[in-house]
Design a protein around this motif. Structure first.
Motif, short mmCIF file in Angstrom:
data_model
loop_
_atom_site.label_atom_id
_atom_site.label_comp_id
_atom_site.label_asym_id
_atom_site.label_seq_id
_atom_site.Cartn_x
_atom_site.Cartn_y
_atom_site.Cartn_z
N ARG A 42 0.48 6.28 -10.66
CA ARG A 42 -0.81 5.57 -10.15
C ARG A 42 -0.69 5.60 -9.11
O ARG A 42 0.30 5.30 -8.33
CB ARG A 42 -0.74 3.82 -10.88
CG ARG A 42 -0.87 3.76 -12.73
CD ARG A 42 -1.47 2.25 -11.94
NE ARG A 42 -1.49 2.24 -13.88
CZ ARG A 42 -2.08 2.36 -14.52
NH1 ARG A 42 -3.45 3.09 -14.75
NH2 ARG A 42 -2.21 2.19 -15.95
N LEU A 43 -1.67 5.89 -8.15
CA LEU A 43 -1.71 6.65 -7.09
C LEU A 43 -1.83 5.31 -6.22
O LEU A 43 -3.18 5.13 -6.05
CB LEU A 43 -2.35 8.03 -6.78
CG LEU A 43 -2.22 9.07 -7.31
CD1 LEU A 43 -3.05 10.03 -6.93
CD2 LEU A 43 -0.60 9.27 -7.03
N ILE A 44 -1.60 5.08 -5.06
CA ILE A 44 -2.06 4.51 -3.96
C ILE A 44 -2.55 4.44 -2.90
O ILE A 44 -2.19 5.88 -2.16
CB ILE A 44 -1.23 3.25 -3.42
CG1 ILE A 44 0.32 2.81 -5.17
CG2 ILE A 44 -1.05 1.95 -2.89
CD1 ILE A 44 2.10 2.77 -4.21
N HIS A 45 -3.87 4.19 -2.78
CA HIS A 45 -4.67 4.22 -1.72
C HIS A 45 -4.56 3.88 -0.32
O HIS A 45 -4.04 3.06 -0.63
CB HIS A 45 -5.57 3.71 -2.20
CG HIS A 45 -7.09 4.69 -3.39
ND1 HIS A 45 -7.15 5.24 -3.35
CD2 HIS A 45 -7.04 3.43 -4.36
CE1 HIS A 45 -7.91 6.20 -4.57
NE2 HIS A 45 -7.72 4.79 -5.18
N GLY A 46 -4.27 5.09 0.36
CA GLY A 46 -3.76 3.87 1.77
C GLY A 46 -2.08 4.55 1.74
O GLY A 46 -1.42 3.34 2.84
N GLY A 47 -1.50 4.74 0.85
CA GLY A 47 -0.19 4.21 1.20
C GLY A 47 0.69 5.11 2.08
O GLY A 47 1.55 4.64 2.55
N ARG A 48 -0.39 6.19 3.21
CA ARG A 48 1.13 6.58 4.06
C ARG A 48 -0.23 5.31 5.67
O ARG A 48 -0.76 4.94 6.17
CB ARG A 48 0.57 7.22 4.59
CG ARG A 48 1.34 8.23 5.84
CD ARG A 48 0.60 9.27 6.08
NE ARG A 48 1.90 10.02 7.23
CZ ARG A 48 2.13 11.96 7.36
NH1 ARG A 48 0.97 12.02 6.82
NH2 ARG A 48 3.22 11.97 8.22
N ARG A 49 0.73 4.58 5.83
CA ARG A 49 0.75 3.09 7.20
C ARG A 49 0.04 4.21 8.44
O ARG A 49 -0.30 3.50 9.28
CB ARG A 49 1.68 2.21 6.91
CG ARG A 49 1.80 1.79 6.24
CD ARG A 49 2.44 0.15 5.99
NE ARG A 49 2.88 -0.26 5.33
CZ ARG A 49 2.22 -1.57 4.34
NH1 ARG A 49 1.03 -2.04 6.29
NH2 ARG A 49 2.44 -1.64 3.46
#
Length: 65
Positions: A42-49
């Motif tokens: 499951r991919l997390i949207h906006g994982g890089r802050r």
């Protein structure tokens, strides 16, 4: 008598095999629901802050934190 026993041997063999398969089928539990069979990524949207620094500045992402 021996001829009858020899002729019945394949029938008894198939009967035992069929009963074994039927017993395994009856004892086996139900399959798990389709939702729980496998794990999916499951991919997390906006994982890089933080965004990466521009190439000319020489600052890395760990130094900016």
């Amino acid at each position: 008598m021996a001829i009858v026993a020899i002729l019945l041997l394949p029938v008894v063999t198939m009967l035992l095999y069929g009963m074994d398969r039927t017993e395994d089928w009856l004892v086996r539990g139900p399959k798990p629901p389709r939702q729980t069979r496998g794990r999916h990524l499951r991919l997390i949207h906006g994982g890089r802050r933080q965004t990466a620094a521009p190439a000319g500045r020489g600052e890395t992402e760990t130094e900016a934190a």
